[in-house]
Every structure is written in structure tokens, then in C-alpha cells.
Design an enzyme around this catalytic site. Structure first.
Site, PDB file in Angstrom:
ATOM      1  N   SER A  99      37.166 -29.063 -11.710  1.00  0.00           N
ATOM      2  CA  SER A  99      38.763 -29.305 -11.778  1.00  0.00           C
ATOM      3  C   SER A  99      39.224 -30.387 -12.572  1.00  0.00           C
ATOM      4  O   SER A  99      38.608 -31.385 -12.345  1.00  0.00           O
ATOM      5  CB  SER A  99      39.217 -28.880 -10.472  1.00  0.00           C
ATOM      6  OG  SER A  99      39.150 -30.015  -9.682  1.00  0.00           O
ATOM      7  N   HIS A 113      46.481 -28.356 -16.129  1.00  0.00           N
ATOM      8  CA  HIS A 113      45.544 -28.030 -15.166  1.00  0.00           C
ATOM      9  C   HIS A 113      44.473 -26.993 -15.468  1.00  0.00           C
ATOM     10  O   HIS A 113      44.867 -26.186 -16.083  1.00  0.00           O
ATOM     11  CB  HIS A 113      46.427 -27.668 -13.862  1.00  0.00           C
ATOM     12  CG  HIS A 113      45.333 -26.952 -12.708  1.00  0.00           C
ATOM     13  ND1 HIS A 113      45.632 -25.794 -12.202  1.00  0.00           N
ATOM     14  CD2 HIS A 113      44.546 -27.582 -12.057  1.00  0.00           C
ATOM     15  CE1 HIS A 113      44.711 -25.468 -11.340  1.00  0.00           C
ATOM     16  NE2 HIS A 113      44.111 -26.561 -11.227  1.00  0.00           N
ATOM     17  N   THR A 116      37.436 -24.096 -12.972  1.00  0.00           N
ATOM     18  CA  THR A 116      36.333 -22.805 -12.843  1.00  0.00           C
ATOM     19  C   THR A 116      35.453 -23.223 -11.872  1.00  0.00           C
ATOM     20  O   THR A 116      35.002 -24.309 -11.482  1.00  0.00           O
ATOM     21  CB  THR A 116      35.745 -22.496 -14.111  1.00  0.00           C
ATOM     22  OG1 THR A 116      35.315 -23.661 -14.675  1.00  0.00           O
ATOM     23  CG2 THR A 116      36.671 -21.936 -15.316  1.00  0.00           C
ATOM     24  N   ARG A 117      35.013 -22.145 -11.152  1.00  0.00           N
ATOM     25  CA  ARG A 117      34.338 -22.244  -9.969  1.00  0.00           C
ATOM     26  C   ARG A 117      33.170 -21.107  -9.829  1.00  0.00           C
ATOM     27  O   ARG A 117      33.446 -19.908 -10.306  1.00  0.00           O
ATOM     28  CB  ARG A 117      34.841 -22.466  -8.515  1.00  0.00           C
ATOM     29  CG  ARG A 117      36.084 -21.276  -8.456  1.00  0.00           C
ATOM     30  CD  ARG A 117      36.993 -21.687  -7.527  1.00  0.00           C
ATOM     31  NE  ARG A 117      37.965 -20.680  -7.439  1.00  0.00           N
ATOM     32  CZ  ARG A 117      39.095 -20.634  -8.004  1.00  0.00           C
ATOM     33  NH1 ARG A 117      39.413 -21.445  -8.899  1.00  0.00           N
ATOM     34  NH2 ARG A 117      39.949 -19.698  -7.788  1.00  0.00           N
ATOM     35  N   HIS A 176      59.849 -21.432  -1.636  1.00  0.00           N
ATOM     36  CA  HIS A 176      60.949 -22.296  -0.981  1.00  0.00           C
ATOM     37  C   HIS A 176      62.003 -22.541  -2.002  1.00  0.00           C
ATOM     38  O   HIS A 176      63.034 -23.149  -1.785  1.00  0.00           O
ATOM     39  CB  HIS A 176      60.477 -23.331  -0.118  1.00  0.00           C
ATOM     40  CG  HIS A 176      59.814 -24.387  -0.890  1.00  0.00           C
ATOM     41  ND1 HIS A 176      58.548 -24.244  -1.362  1.00  0.00           N
ATOM     42  CD2 HIS A 176      60.032 -25.776  -1.140  1.00  0.00           C
ATOM     43  CE1 HIS A 176      58.116 -25.602  -1.927  1.00  0.00           C
ATOM     44  NE2 HIS A 176      59.148 -26.051  -1.807  1.00  0.00           N
TER      45      HIS A 176
END
Lengths: 275, 275
Positions: A99, A113, A116-117, A176
Site C-alpha cells: 500500500s 493512494h 493491492t493485496r 457523516h
């Protein structure tokens, strides 16, 4: 191909990509500064994997950039078994990923940003994505960025871009605040169509990110900025902190599975403000 | 006493205390600056209560201080009904509270936090607490602060201080950092021993907070500080942000029940840093 070889190939790619990205960043910094690295282990006594995070701060171009590689394994806690596909049957897991989070000096350059995983339980799948967070509006850049992502996706499957763009828009959203985090990108998870094809796509996403951040920095870093632009950037970074600590699944996953908190929270900006 | 009168008395006390605390702060600032206030409603169409938050920024003594009053009511969402005592039977709720967070200019003065609340479902109870977060060590101050809290608790029940101090230590803790947030204080919840006695305790906690923050500022605000002290404060504020967004129940409760996000996140510092 057996699972052991798959894991090895994936892990080696993530490690190589960490090097590639770090070299690229140091080149952008004109070799005037370099990464500091830290190797960490999940457990001091038992071998449960770990990782290496690299961080570069106070550069001429980057305020702070972290490039994090990890390979972790062990058993999921009871709390996690219901939440992770394939973990109910067997709590053993293996996960590896890379990351990157970039917080830029020049407020004209968006925060960027990439991740990958590959996760393996009694099932296995890829996940990842690329997204950028400008603090000043630039519709031309937004159009160019998305067209680059579409090109990357289209090389693999004409349906990916639309699907993964939507996923990204839904994920990087602050309910929010009724605000998206940035201008989107692509996001995918639980990807297990075909290991070979998925891995090829994941590699392409990594290289595409490398090209994208290089191009964006070349395009935007020359533009002059004012003190009030920087203040806008600090407030936007406050939103970034809110997203990462309130909603980001990777952050929660990492903190709850005993990951290294410095490595996980490396994504936080060097400084942020709230009004 | 019927529930309607209890709610009215509690609400009026929280409102009066908001005034008392704000006057005290403006006096400390020597009336050179003043609070800005904002009145908000939970819903635009239906009457579901709301609140008033007051904020003072860039003072000579306070970097940022928020004093928040709220009175909200309605029905809990399904998600919340299992989590809140007495809400399973009947989802209607009423809640009122006051919360104060102070982020100080001088790093020698700790950040200070206070909150009291009354919640009514098919049951009703008080909660609240006082805690402080220094960024520079001062054991004398810590001793004095805890002895003041003990005096306040002892006026009501000799068992309170020990119990509520422990609760505070457990609550204001960052597990991912293995760090307490600050030097503790008192914290209590689900308090429903006797409405009259509990309300007297809650009022005393409010007035004790007013005395404590005044005394701490008088003691510590004269001390000179360096740029590196301020940097330590910024990093400590980063931890404060982590706690509030990752763990604070009030923040989660507020955001999930459609509270005003500006009022809820008013507790965040004006600026924070991460290394």
C-alpha cells in the site's frame, strides 16, 4: 499451480513493486532525500510474518509518502472468522499486500493512494485500487486520471472500469459529511475469477499507478501555490484522517489482527487541521 | 418525580452549565475574543431535538475550545437497539448532555475534557467524566488533579473515586499504541442508583470541572514554552484524534444517530501531526 507457488509469486511481485515505486519517488526528489525503512514482525516469539514499511518525509515534492509491504499469516481471532470469506471453516490465513499513500507538498498535486493485496483462507482472492484526493478542483486532471484507469481496466475486461469505479465511489465516501473523499478511482475486492488473469490485472494496476503518479506530479508540481491553498490542503487532510480512522477497512483489519500500528497509520498525513 | 420533570431539570442544568463554562473561558481570555455559536436540529422536517455548540478559536490561552449542549430524541435505529440498555423493549429515546474539549495554546497546559449526560429509554441513567491529557510530564499536577477529583467523589460516595478512576483508565486507552490517552480522571456510565443523588453528583462534577480547568490554567499558563514543546503537543494531538475517531463511544453514537457532525467532531484539535 499450487497455492504455495501462487503466494510466493504474489509476494515477490509486491516486494519488487515496492522497490520500483520507491526508486521512482527518490528520482522525483532528485535523490536529495531517501526513504527510511523499518522491518517489523507480528509476533516476537511465534513466526506470524510481518513486513517492511518505508517512509520519506519533508521532501521537496512529497510532504510524506509511505510505501508498505506486508506478508502476514496465522489464525484469525473468533471476532474475524465471521467477517472474512472462508475463515469460518478454517481460521488459518495468509495475506500479502502493498500500500502506498502520498501526501504532497504542493496543494495542486492531489494526495494519492494505491493498494493491492492477496488473501488466502480456505478461499483466496485479490483486492486493491487506486484513488486520488485533490484539494483544489481540476476537472481536466480528473478526466485524464479516469481515462488512464479505464485504459488499464479495458486491457483486461471491458466491464471492469465501470464496476470498479462505482465500487470506489461508494467506498471512499464520508457519510457523516455527505462528502466523497476525493475524485474516486477504482476499487475491487474478493476478486477470484481466474488466478492468472487476476494476477496479471493486479500487476497492471501497480504499474499503472506508477505511471499515473509520475505524470500527475510532472503536470501539477510546477504550479505555484499560496498560503491559503496550503490551508485548504490541511483541512482536506483532516477529512482524510476522518475517513481512515472511522471507515477504512484496511486500517481496522490491520489494527485488529495485531499489525504494526506505525505501518498501518503511516497513511495519516504529516499534519492536518480542523475548523 | 415524573420523568418529564427530571428531563427538564437535567436539560436546564446542562444549559446553565454551558453558560457558566463559556463565561469562565471568556474571562480567562480577558474578553479579547468570544465564542461563536451554532444551533442545529437533528431533522429538518420532524422535531427530533438538536443542540447548540459554541466554539472559540485562536484565543491567547485557548487554541480551540468547544462547549456543546444537546437535547435529542426519537427512535433508535435497529442497529442500536441491541446496544443500548432498555432500547430493545421500546426504541424511543431521549438524551441530553454537555461536553467540553479544550485544546490549549501553551503546551504546558494539558488538553481537558468533560462531559455529563442523561439518557432515557425504558430505563434512564447518567454518565460522564473528566479527564486531562498533558503532553509534557508534571507529576505534581497529576497528583493535585486526582486529589481534586477524589474530593468531589468523596462528597457523594467514598467508593466512587476508585471505581470511576479505574473506569477512566480503561476507557481512555489506545490499545494499538499501548498508550493511555492522558493521565486519566474519572469516568462513569449507566449510573442509576438514585435519580436525586445521581443528579447532585453530576452537578458537582460539572462545577468541579469548572474549578479544575480554571486552576490548571492559572498554574500552568505562565510557564514559557519552546517550539519543540509545541511539536510534542501536535504529536500528542495526533493521538487524541486517533482515540476520538477509532474508539470514542460518544463520537460513534453521535455519528450513527444522525447528530450534527460539526458538533460531534468539534472535539478534534485545530491541528495535529503524525511522524
Amino acid at each position: 499451480m499450487n497455492n504455495k507457488i501462487k503466494k510466493k509469486l504474489v509476494k515477490n511481485w509486491f516486494k519488487d513493486l515496492q522497490d520500483l515505486i520507491c526508486y521512482q519517488i527518490e528520482e522525483i526528489e532528485n535523490y536529495s532525500t531517501s526513504f527510511k525503512n523499518k522491518i517489523w514482525n507480528r509476533d516476537k516469539l511465534k513466526d506470524q510474518g510481518g513486513g517492511e514499511y518505508r517512509i520519506l518525509e519533508n521532501g521537496k515534492v512529497f510532504d510524506k509518502v509511505g510505501v508498505n509491504f506486508s506478508e502476514v499469516y496465522g489464525k484469525f481471532s473468533k471476532e474475524f472468522r465471521d467477517q472474512v470469506p472462508g475463515a469460518k471453516k478454517n481460521p488459518n490465513f495468509w495475506a500479502s499486500g502493498i500500500s502506498v499513500v502520498m501526501h504532497m507538498k504542493n496543494p495542486n498535486v492531489p494526495a494519492m493512494h494505491f493498494n493491492t493485496r492477496f488473501i488466502s483462507t480456505s478461499q483466496s482472492w485479490f483486492g486493491g485500487g487506486i484513488d486520488v484526493t485533490p484539494c483544489l478542483v481540476d476537472n481536466k486532471l480528473k478526466f485524464w486520471f479516469h481515462s488512464e484507469l479505464k485504459k488499464c481496466c479495458d486491457r483486461h475486461n471491458k466491464k471492469y472500469y465501470k464496476k470498479y469505479k462505482k465500487w470506489c465511489d461508494n467506498y471512499f465516501y464520508l457519510p457523516h459529511r455527505n462528502e466523497p473523499r476525493g475524485i474516486g478511482g477504482i476499487f475491487f475486492d474478493y476478486k477470484k475469477d481466474s488466478w492468472e488473469k487476476d494476477f496479471a490485472f493486479v500487476r497492471d494496476v501497480g504499474l499503472t499507478f506508477k505511471n499515473i503518479f509520475y505524470s500527475i506530479i510532472m503536470k501539477k508540481n510546477k504550479i505555484k501555490w499560496s498560503k491559503s491553498d496550503k490551508e485548504i490542503q490541511y483541512l482536506k487532510r483532516g477529512r482524510y484522517v476522518e475517513f481512515n480512522l472511522l471507515y477504512d477497512r484496511g486500517t481496522k483489519f490491520g489494527l485488529k489482527t495485531g499489525g504494526n500500528s506505525d505501518a498501518i497509520l503511516m497513511s495519516l498525513p504529516p499534519s492536518a487541521k480542523w475548523k
